[in-house]
Design an enzyme around this catalytic site. Structure first.
Site, PDB file in Angstrom:
ATOM      1  N   LEU A 180       1.042  -6.493  -3.737  1.00  0.00           N
ATOM      2  CA  LEU A 180       1.665  -6.614  -5.054  1.00  0.00           C
ATOM      3  C   LEU A 180       0.713  -6.032  -6.079  1.00  0.00           C
ATOM      4  O   LEU A 180      -0.508  -6.131  -5.928  1.00  0.00           O
ATOM      5  CB  LEU A 180       1.945  -8.087  -5.397  1.00  0.00           C
ATOM      6  CG  LEU A 180       2.973  -8.840  -4.558  1.00  0.00           C
ATOM      7  CD1 LEU A 180       3.018 -10.302  -4.995  1.00  0.00           C
ATOM      8  CD2 LEU A 180       4.352  -8.210  -4.658  1.00  0.00           C
ATOM      9  N   ASP A 181       1.263  -5.447  -7.145  1.00  0.00           N
ATOM     10  CA  ASP A 181       0.414  -4.974  -8.236  1.00  0.00           C
ATOM     11  C   ASP A 181      -0.369  -6.137  -8.821  1.00  0.00           C
ATOM     12  O   ASP A 181       0.077  -7.292  -8.775  1.00  0.00           O
ATOM     13  CB  ASP A 181       1.260  -4.336  -9.346  1.00  0.00           C
ATOM     14  CG  ASP A 181       1.894  -3.023  -8.916  1.00  0.00           C
ATOM     15  OD1 ASP A 181       1.445  -2.449  -7.904  1.00  0.00           O
ATOM     16  OD2 ASP A 181       2.845  -2.579  -9.596  1.00  0.00           O
ATOM     17  N   ARG A 182      -1.495  -5.825  -9.400  1.00  0.00           N
ATOM     18  CA  ARG A 182      -2.363  -6.865  -9.951  1.00  0.00           C
ATOM     19  C   ARG A 182      -1.638  -7.734 -10.975  1.00  0.00           C
ATOM     20  O   ARG A 182      -1.797  -8.947 -11.007  1.00  0.00           O
ATOM     21  CB  ARG A 182      -3.596  -6.219 -10.591  1.00  0.00           C
ATOM     22  CG  ARG A 182      -4.605  -7.227 -11.127  1.00  0.00           C
ATOM     23  CD  ARG A 182      -5.839  -6.534 -11.658  1.00  0.00           C
ATOM     24  NE  ARG A 182      -6.830  -7.490 -12.122  1.00  0.00           N
ATOM     25  CZ  ARG A 182      -8.028  -7.156 -12.604  1.00  0.00           C
ATOM     26  NH1 ARG A 182      -8.375  -5.887 -12.686  1.00  0.00           N
ATOM     27  NH2 ARG A 182      -8.866  -8.092 -13.005  1.00  0.00           N
TER      28      ARG A 182
END
Length: 322
Positions: free
Chosen positions: A141-143
């Site tokens: 997942l993106d940060r």
């Protein structure tokens, strides 16, 4: 297997079930963190790394009880030599059994270390559970994205879930708030995506528009379903049919409906207003949440639906809209 690679002497590592079936180059890259890949391949080509006293190609798949000879290597950033940060995060566990760990990742936490980040989710969990022999990310997942994150506690589970992902057997859906009034109840978006590097060296993704760009692009398919409209915002459910980097963010930005709070592809002036409490409640993060992940359990072979509740700060912002 010994846990420390010494920079001043040869180490022999015997392969157990945690590394069985893994390619030797990937095994070494994980073990020798901080050592450039080019150097690892050079060690293999020169025969300094051997398996059962024989040279092997980088594509060799390790077998149970193989003995891997590793020469003296300087691991400047070897994770085994690092020290934990003063305070490790406590992650909300959504599901756990002998093969899987599923957490609700908070926004602002990277899934793994790198790019100036010492400890991501995976590194912190490994520190918190030193007795676990195996723990790997199933997906990313993106940060700044919160929500369902799967980790495998057994290699068999990891391999099985990766196969399900490749074959399109998993289903991932996100809740996302966009700027603007979305009209269609259901909309299929199939813009191909390509990667590029900005003048400052930052990696970005864009919709491939020119023919020469489309040749090098990756097909990307997202289904958007309208959940609720407000005067200036729309809440959507986004279902990923492909899992490209920044897919939802780029598709929406290209359509003219940037995600609220997106600092890469969003409306920067709107984001500034939202952070400064332009609404009743401020929004200081990207409104993108991995809400659901469904798959077949890798061991029991039963359907598994994993859900993460919307983060408190996102729920409060929706309430502020009325």
């Amino acid at each position: 297997m010994p846990d420390i690679i010494m920079p001043d002497r040869v180490v022999i590592k015997q392969i157990d079930e945690t590394a069985e079936g893994q390619r030797i180059d990937n095994f070494l890259c994980k073990l020798l963190k901080g050592v450039p890949k080019s150097h690892i391949y050079q060690l293999l080509r020169s025969g300094q790394v051997r398996v059962n006293s024989k040279r092997v190609a980088a594509s060799y798949h390790l077998q149970l009880a193989d003995k891997v000879r590793i020469p003296p290597v300087s691991c400047k950033n070897n994770i085994l030599q690092t020290r934990p940060e003063k305070k490790l995060s406590k992650f909300s566990v959504l599901f756990e059994d002998e093969s899987l760990l599923v957490v609700n990742k908070p926004a602002g936490t990277a899934v793994h270390g790198g790019s100036g980040i010492s400890y991501g989710v995976i590194e912190q969990l490994r520190i918190q559970h030193p007795g676990w022999k195996f723990l790997e990310l199933v997906h990313r997942l993106d940060r700044e994205t919160s929500g369902v994150l799967l980790l495998a506690k057994k290699r068999q589970a990891l391999v099985d879930l990766h196969q399900q992902i490749r074959e399109g057997m998993v289903h991932k859906s996100y809740q996302v708030l966009v700027s603007g009034k979305w009209r269609n109840l259901i909309q299929n978006v199939k813009f191909p995506l390509s990667r590029y590097v900005t003048a400052t060296g930052e990696r970005r993704v864009a919709v491939a528009t020119e023919k020469h760009e489309q040749v090098k692009s990756q097909q990307a398919h997202t289904i958007f379903c309208l959940q609720q409209n407000w005067e200036k915002f729309s809440l959507l459910n986004a279902e990923l049919k492909t899992g490209r980097t920044h897919q939802i963010r780029v598709h929406l930005a290209h359509l003219g409906f940037p995600i609220a709070g997106d600092d890469k592809y969003g409306d920067f002036e709107l984001n500034r207003q939202l952070r400064k409490n332009g609404q009743t409640v401020s929004l200081k993060r990207m409104f993108l949440h991995a809400a659901k992940f469904s798959c077949i359990h890798p061991l029991t072979k039963k359907p598994l639906l994993l859900e993460a509740p919307l983060a408190a700060e996102l729920r409060l912002f929706l309430l502020s809209l009325g």
